[in-house]
Scaffold this motif. Structure first.
Motif, PDB file in Angstrom:
ATOM      1  N   ALA A  27       0.832  -1.205   0.000  1.00  0.00           N
ATOM      2  CA  ALA A  27       0.000   0.000   0.000  1.00  0.00           C
ATOM      3  C   ALA A  27       0.867   1.255   0.000  1.00  0.00           C
ATOM      4  N   ALA A  28       1.944   1.243   0.752  1.00  0.00           N
ATOM      5  CA  ALA A  28       2.858   2.396   0.783  1.00  0.00           C
ATOM      6  C   ALA A  28       3.515   2.592  -0.582  1.00  0.00           C
ATOM      7  N   LEU A  29       3.941   1.505  -1.207  1.00  0.00           N
ATOM      8  CA  LEU A  29       4.532   1.598  -2.542  1.00  0.00           C
ATOM      9  C   LEU A  29       3.517   2.133  -3.545  1.00  0.00           C
ATOM     10  N   GLU A  30       2.298   1.638  -3.484  1.00  0.00           N
ATOM     11  CA  GLU A  30       1.267   2.086  -4.417  1.00  0.00           C
ATOM     12  C   GLU A  30       0.925   3.559  -4.204  1.00  0.00           C
ATOM     13  N   LYS A  31       0.911   4.001  -2.960  1.00  0.00           N
ATOM     14  CA  LYS A  31       0.658   5.419  -2.678  1.00  0.00           C
ATOM     15  C   LYS A  31       1.744   6.276  -3.328  1.00  0.00           C
ATOM     16  N   TYR A  32       2.983   5.831  -3.230  1.00  0.00           N
ATOM     17  CA  TYR A  32       4.089   6.542  -3.892  1.00  0.00           C
ATOM     18  C   TYR A  32       3.897   6.532  -5.408  1.00  0.00           C
ATOM     19  N   ARG A  33       3.547   5.385  -5.965  1.00  0.00           N
ATOM     20  CA  ARG A  33       3.393   5.271  -7.428  1.00  0.00           C
ATOM     21  C   ARG A  33       2.269   6.160  -7.960  1.00  0.00           C
ATOM     22  N   GLN A  34       1.302   6.491  -7.115  1.00  0.00           N
ATOM     23  CA  GLN A  34       0.207   7.385  -7.512  1.00  0.00           C
ATOM     24  C   GLN A  34       0.517   8.855  -7.229  1.00  0.00           C
ATOM     25  N   SER A  35       1.648   9.121  -6.599  1.00  0.00           N
ATOM     26  CA  SER A  35       1.983  10.485  -6.188  1.00  0.00           C
ATOM     27  C   SER A  35       2.492  11.338  -7.349  1.00  0.00           C
ATOM     28  N   GLU A  36       2.409  12.634  -7.172  1.00  0.00           N
ATOM     29  CA  GLU A  36       2.947  13.583  -8.146  1.00  0.00           C
ATOM     30  C   GLU A  36       4.464  13.413  -8.265  1.00  0.00           C
ATOM     31  N   LEU A  37       5.130  13.108  -7.163  1.00  0.00           N
ATOM     32  CA  LEU A  37       6.583  12.900  -7.191  1.00  0.00           C
ATOM     33  C   LEU A  37       6.944  11.777  -8.158  1.00  0.00           C
ATOM     34  N   PHE A  38       6.287  10.631  -8.022  1.00  0.00           N
ATOM     35  CA  PHE A  38       6.572   9.514  -8.926  1.00  0.00           C
ATOM     36  C   PHE A  38       6.193   9.865 -10.359  1.00  0.00           C
ATOM     37  N   GLN A  39       4.990  10.395 -10.543  1.00  0.00           N
ATOM     38  CA  GLN A  39       4.503  10.679 -11.888  1.00  0.00           C
ATOM     39  C   GLN A  39       5.444  11.630 -12.633  1.00  0.00           C
ATOM     40  N   SER A  40       5.884  12.695 -11.978  1.00  0.00           N
ATOM     41  CA  SER A  40       6.770  13.658 -12.643  1.00  0.00           C
ATOM     42  C   SER A  40       8.159  13.074 -12.882  1.00  0.00           C
ATOM     43  N   THR A  41       8.638  12.281 -11.929  1.00  0.00           N
ATOM     44  CA  THR A  41       9.948  11.644 -12.089  1.00  0.00           C
ATOM     45  C   THR A  41       9.916  10.660 -13.258  1.00  0.00           C
ATOM     46  N   TRP A  42       8.896   9.812 -13.282  1.00  0.00           N
ATOM     47  CA  TRP A  42       8.788   8.791 -14.329  1.00  0.00           C
ATOM     48  C   TRP A  42       8.640   9.437 -15.700  1.00  0.00           C
ATOM     49  N   GLU A  43       7.866  10.506 -15.768  1.00  0.00           N
ATOM     50  CA  GLU A  43       7.665  11.220 -17.027  1.00  0.00           C
ATOM     51  C   GLU A  43       9.007  11.711 -17.580  1.00  0.00           C
ATOM     52  N   GLU A  44       9.863  12.181 -16.702  1.00  0.00           N
ATOM     53  CA  GLU A  44      11.164  12.693 -17.129  1.00  0.00           C
ATOM     54  C   GLU A  44      12.120  11.575 -17.542  1.00  0.00           C
ATOM     55  N   VAL A  45      12.225  10.532 -16.728  1.00  0.00           N
ATOM     56  CA  VAL A  45      13.255   9.519 -16.999  1.00  0.00           C
ATOM     57  C   VAL A  45      12.855   8.516 -18.082  1.00  0.00           C
ATOM     58  N   LYS A  46      11.575   8.293 -18.289  1.00  0.00           N
ATOM     59  CA  LYS A  46      11.186   7.289 -19.295  1.00  0.00           C
ATOM     60  C   LYS A  46      11.615   7.698 -20.701  1.00  0.00           C
TER      61      LYS A  46
END
Length: 120
Positions: free
Chosen positions: A86-105
């Motif tokens: 649940a903690a991992l999924e909360k991170y994966r749904q966060s703006e931090l993850f989304q913006s990071t993934w958008e940049e590195v992908k």
């Protein structure tokens, strides 16, 4: 060694997770393999360094490390520790993850792979 002065001044950065975290909660380890375009490796390293502390301090995260393949320097792994799925999924749904993934992908040369594992 007699007389050796082994002075390890390791600066530990505070995190939002107490040190007893790993002894109290079951731990989920997330390993992500990422292969980058060789000319984009430094861009990725810089992006990771800018966010490493933010990720490590995310609620439910016990830290994140970046590992590099010794034979293929454009292959990296992140190794992160989470309180639970649940903690991992909360991170994966966060703006931090989304913006990071958008940049590195944009820097990938191959599809990333990910595993969620646990200590036995």
């Amino acid at each position: 060694m007699t007389g050796a002065n082994l002075d390890f001044n390791i600066e530990r950065k505070p995190t939002s997770v107490p040190s007893a975290f790993f002894y109290i909660y079951p731990m989920l380890i997330r390993i992500v393999k990422m292969t980058f375009q060789p000319d984009k490796v430094n861009d990725f390293i810089n992006a990771f360094e800018l966010r490493k502390e933010l990720i490590g301090n995310f609620e439910g995260c016990g830290g994140v490390d970046l590992l590099r393949d010794i034979n293929q320097p454009n292959i990296f792994f992140t190794y992160s520790k989470w309180q639970n799925e649940a903690a991992l999924e909360k991170y994966r749904q966060s703006e931090l993850f989304q913006s990071t993934w958008e940049e590195v992908k944009k820097l990938f040369s191959d599809k990333p792979e990910a595993w969620s594992v646990e200590n036995l």
